[in-house]
Design a protein around this motif. Structure first.
Motif, PDB file in Angstrom:
ATOM      1  N   SER A  80      67.143  79.023  44.232  1.00  0.00           N
ATOM      2  CA  SER A  80      68.005  78.511  45.298  1.00  0.00           C
ATOM      3  C   SER A  80      69.140  79.432  45.721  1.00  0.00           C
ATOM      4  CB  SER A  80      68.555  77.140  44.924  1.00  0.00           C
ATOM      5  OG  SER A  80      69.278  77.193  43.737  1.00  0.00           O
ATOM      6  N   TRP A  81      69.462  80.443  44.951  1.00  0.00           N
ATOM      7  CA  TRP A  81      70.501  81.375  45.422  1.00  0.00           C
ATOM      8  C   TRP A  81      70.363  82.719  44.737  1.00  0.00           C
ATOM      9  CZ3 TRP A  81      71.675  78.657  41.054  1.00  0.00           C
ATOM     10  CH2 TRP A  81      72.388  79.338  40.065  1.00  0.00           C
TER      11      TRP A  81
ATOM     12  N   LEU B  62      66.095  74.484  36.291  1.00  0.00           N
ATOM     13  CA  LEU B  62      65.055  74.253  35.300  1.00  0.00           C
ATOM     14  C   LEU B  62      64.504  72.856  35.529  1.00  0.00           C
ATOM     15  CD1 LEU B  62      66.744  75.756  32.120  1.00  0.00           C
ATOM     16  CD2 LEU B  62      64.904  76.744  33.487  1.00  0.00           C
TER      17      LEU B  62
ATOM     18  N   ASN C  13      76.000  80.028  41.555  1.00  0.00           N
ATOM     19  CA  ASN C  13      76.280  78.919  42.442  1.00  0.00           C
ATOM     20  C   ASN C  13      74.979  78.215  42.638  1.00  0.00           C
ATOM     21  OD1 ASN C  13      78.655  80.383  42.982  1.00  0.00           O
ATOM     22  ND2 ASN C  13      77.062  81.798  43.641  1.00  0.00           N
ATOM     23  N   TYR C  14      75.115  77.082  42.939  1.00  0.00           N
ATOM     24  CA  TYR C  14      73.970  76.202  42.849  1.00  0.00           C
ATOM     25  C   TYR C  14      74.521  74.969  43.399  1.00  0.00           C
ATOM     26  CZ  TYR C  14      76.880  78.150  39.621  1.00  0.00           C
ATOM     27  OH  TYR C  14      77.888  78.896  39.083  1.00  0.00           O
ATOM     28  N   HIS C  15      74.492  74.925  44.625  1.00  0.00           N
ATOM     29  CA  HIS C  15      75.340  73.995  45.255  1.00  0.00           C
ATOM     30  C   HIS C  15      74.535  73.393  46.317  1.00  0.00           C
ATOM     31  CE1 HIS C  15      76.392  77.821  44.178  1.00  0.00           C
ATOM     32  NE2 HIS C  15      77.348  77.263  43.518  1.00  0.00           N
ATOM     33  N   ASN C  16      74.952  72.226  46.604  1.00  0.00           N
ATOM     34  CA  ASN C  16      74.185  71.647  47.642  1.00  0.00           C
ATOM     35  C   ASN C  16      74.685  70.278  47.928  1.00  0.00           C
ATOM     36  OD1 ASN C  16      73.577  71.693  45.099  1.00  0.00           O
ATOM     37  ND2 ASN C  16      71.393  71.927  45.376  1.00  0.00           N
ATOM     38  N   GLY C  17      74.240  69.901  49.046  1.00  0.00           N
ATOM     39  CA  GLY C  17      74.649  68.607  49.546  1.00  0.00           C
ATOM     40  C   GLY C  17      74.633  67.623  48.405  1.00  0.00           C
TER      41      GLY C  17
ATOM     42  N   SER D 215      65.522  69.035  33.959  1.00  0.00           N
ATOM     43  CA  SER D 215      66.821  69.279  33.326  1.00  0.00           C
ATOM     44  C   SER D 215      67.790  68.192  33.751  1.00  0.00           C
ATOM     45  CB  SER D 215      67.354  70.657  33.711  1.00  0.00           C
ATOM     46  OG  SER D 215      67.698  70.728  35.071  1.00  0.00           O
TER      47      SER D 215
ATOM     48  N   MET E 230      74.171  67.451  44.785  1.00  0.00           N
ATOM     49  CA  MET E 230      74.077  68.208  43.546  1.00  0.00           C
ATOM     50  C   MET E 230      73.797  67.258  42.412  1.00  0.00           C
ATOM     51  SD  MET E 230      74.932  71.396  42.247  1.00  0.00           S
ATOM     52  CE  MET E 230      74.875  71.955  40.534  1.00  0.00           C
ATOM     53  N   GLU E 231      72.652  67.385  41.829  1.00  0.00           N
ATOM     54  CA  GLU E 231      72.366  66.545  40.680  1.00  0.00           C
ATOM     55  C   GLU E 231      72.717  67.293  39.411  1.00  0.00           C
ATOM     56  OE1 GLU E 231      68.172  65.633  42.064  1.00  0.00           O
ATOM     57  OE2 GLU E 231      69.405  66.780  43.459  1.00  0.00           O
ATOM     58  N   ASP E 232      72.621  66.592  38.309  1.00  0.00           N
ATOM     59  CA  ASP E 232      73.001  67.206  37.044  1.00  0.00           C
ATOM     60  C   ASP E 232      71.945  68.153  36.496  1.00  0.00           C
ATOM     61  OD1 ASP E 232      75.629  66.415  36.180  1.00  0.00           O
ATOM     62  OD2 ASP E 232      74.865  64.376  36.328  1.00  0.00           O
ATOM     63  N   HIS E 233      71.687  69.211  37.207  1.00  0.00           N
ATOM     64  CA  HIS E 233      70.684  70.166  36.770  1.00  0.00           C
ATOM     65  C   HIS E 233      71.261  71.215  35.840  1.00  0.00           C
ATOM     66  CE1 HIS E 233      67.867  69.249  40.357  1.00  0.00           C
ATOM     67  NE2 HIS E 233      67.439  68.668  39.253  1.00  0.00           N
ATOM     68  N   VAL E 234      70.320  71.866  35.147  1.00  0.00           N
ATOM     69  CA  VAL E 234      70.666  73.088  34.434  1.00  0.00           C
ATOM     70  C   VAL E 234      69.912  74.205  35.136  1.00  0.00           C
ATOM     71  CG1 VAL E 234      70.425  74.357  32.249  1.00  0.00           C
ATOM     72  CG2 VAL E 234      71.092  71.939  32.242  1.00  0.00           C
ATOM     73  N   TYR E 235      70.604  75.322  35.347  1.00  0.00           N
ATOM     74  CA  TYR E 235      70.030  76.439  36.076  1.00  0.00           C
ATOM     75  C   TYR E 235      69.869  77.649  35.166  1.00  0.00           C
ATOM     76  CZ  TYR E 235      71.417  73.557  39.986  1.00  0.00           C
ATOM     77  OH  TYR E 235      71.557  72.517  40.858  1.00  0.00           O
TER      78      TYR E 235
END
Lengths: 77, 77, 77, 77, 77, 77, 77, 77, 77, 77, 77, 77
Positions: free
Chosen positions: I45-46, I74, I2-6, I77, I8-13
């Protein structure tokens, strides 16, 4: 299970399990389930796909049946 | 595992998890859970056994406790 | 899945795994395992079915073989 | 895992899934979820932790996010 | 399953499953299970949490019930 | 996976997955699947229940649908 | 869980979990665990590998640590 | 997850596992597997996605490889 | 995951798996793992707890050993 | 599930589950299962070990019983 | 885990876990994760989807978040 | 996940996932993965087998492909 965000307040969340169906795609089946739930459930913020199935007729996929868990904050929590 | 359906329409389904109890059998515990839910939930169409447990007293099974997921179509979905 | 109890004291419990066999039913196989264990184990209070198998002979089920975890309070715990 | 009870009646139980959050501990996150649910759900009698997660900010744990299944007897079951 | 150490000899290990209970915390429930087992089992060297559950009364956690696998070297192995 | 017996020869076994249905019980659904397979498969010697589901109509269990893996020795193996 | 044989009588079986260690192979680690258990447990008839681990020293495998469940018939069952 | 059927008769079903490949999408990979199986298997009525993988070449997805279980009624069952 | 947030941009994690140890609590073991990783990994972040184990000495818990998956964006990203 | 290769064409694959037995090793049990299947199945290209079991006699391993899934391309797919 | 190919040499592979995000589809989320990793990781040859999640805003899917394991050969291995 | 030893200090550990290949045995495949990692990773102290697969050519096992998680202490942790 996630429910995270820039500003995470001390909420309590509930998860429910839904199954959406679609003749076209997995994504569409999920969107249909969420759209229907949106009629009665507020604050839905995340989902997780838990099962992807489908029905077949004469060698063709008839319906995609995608089950998801949907999480939402309980109000006044 | 499903093998189902004649005329599958574009419904959205919800699943809930119940536990039925019985002094006699697994099948009876499941039927009791479904019968109770039928008082308030319409359109239940399938179930899946997710756990089978029980209580013991003096070397005898006292209650079977069978947990199931039950699926039903949401109305106007 | 538990649905337990009136007066829960601060016990420590142990779980053991048993397999009962029966020519007739899953329920009978479980009861036989518990009955046999009752000869030497006191205080068994719950079980959980962990596997259901069986042997076949000439297209007929010969024996049901049901494995369970059984929990019991350790004395003086 | 259950270690249950004195007088088990023939109830039907329902399980719901909740996620509690806490800045301090896993135990506190679970208690907060149960406390919130207690406002609207009667007869909750057991829970099971199904997932433990959290959010991180600048190398510090920000929130514990603990998901539980909570079971409660349905009335008149 | 681990049983590792600076000087690992060719031992054989056994694992048993226990459930400890506590009114205060997960850690305390685990310690109570190990303390009780220590009365009769020698050489316990590691544990793994396999399930975390609890009982609820009036919207308050009553007991944490934590199941663990405990490993110990068999003597003369 | 089992394939066991007093005199275990160096056989190779194959497993297939079947689903039997019954209006009465889990055991009957399994027996029906095995009976049907017995028409074309020789040497079936064991089974394992992998899923137990069912269909519901008007709050009554309509069919038990039990999926099993069935193992049998390949001839000349 | 299996315990099967040409002539399967109505036994009750118990399973225990052991971990054998070996500097040479997985098979040797399993055999050592069974050989040690044979000193005190009668009638062991089958095993299942549940985990394969090991320790490393200076880029070389030091010990294989293989955990198994072992099943045996309880006497007079 | 099933949500099935109008008129369920007392059939016995078999499940097989297939993997379809596609350069474009998960849905296409599933459809290709079903289409190929349709040449020799009658009565396929449902599927379940069990694994989604793929091959990569130079940082681009080359093939989607989607494994499914497909269920079909055995004739004269 | 999860990688969530107010926002959320197009990131790669990326997720990595760590194990923290502590003589006092599960929470402390997790915090220590994250604190150590913070020396070299940005943007964590999580996390998700994937295993809780520990070592025992003379019937006392010596160390809690808690394994977590940690996710971080990353860069670029 | 894999079926990958330098030149991956748009094949459809089928997986079957087999169990090989051996008195000597896990590797030998797998090779025996594949060798036997090779008599009737063409194009087998990969396998996955899904279970490792065995039978015991007088404290000695009698047979290794290793279950594998084997994948092969369907012709004209 | 797969890493297979026409000519399989004796390589050692490493797997890393990534999460890609996309506003449009599961496939796009996976491709984005692989494309980003391609900047720094050579020889990526396969992936496996391990989790499919997403965020929701006002009853609409906002982002698909798809986690994958990606395998690549270590150089000079 | 283990990280154990006679003298367990307050370390933080990292786990990575590798796949070794071998034409001869599972043990050899694991050793090759560890040997390769040893070139760049210090302090590796334990591993866990997470998957065992292989490739087949003309009914013969071509390569064993064994995936492991390897744990090592982070320096200055």
């Amino acid at each position: 299970m996630n429910y995270h965000n820039g500003v995470m307040e001390d909420h309590v969340y509930k998860q429910i399990e839904l199954t959406g169906t679609s003749t076209t795609s997995i994504e569409d089946a999920v969107q249909r389930a969420i759209k229907r739930a949106h009629k009665t459930v507020r604050n839905m913020s995340w989902f997780q796909v838990v099962e992807t199935r489908g029905s077949i007729d004469s060698g063709q996929i008839q319906h995609w049946q995608v089950s998801i868990k949907v999480g939402f904050a309980l109000e006044n929590s």
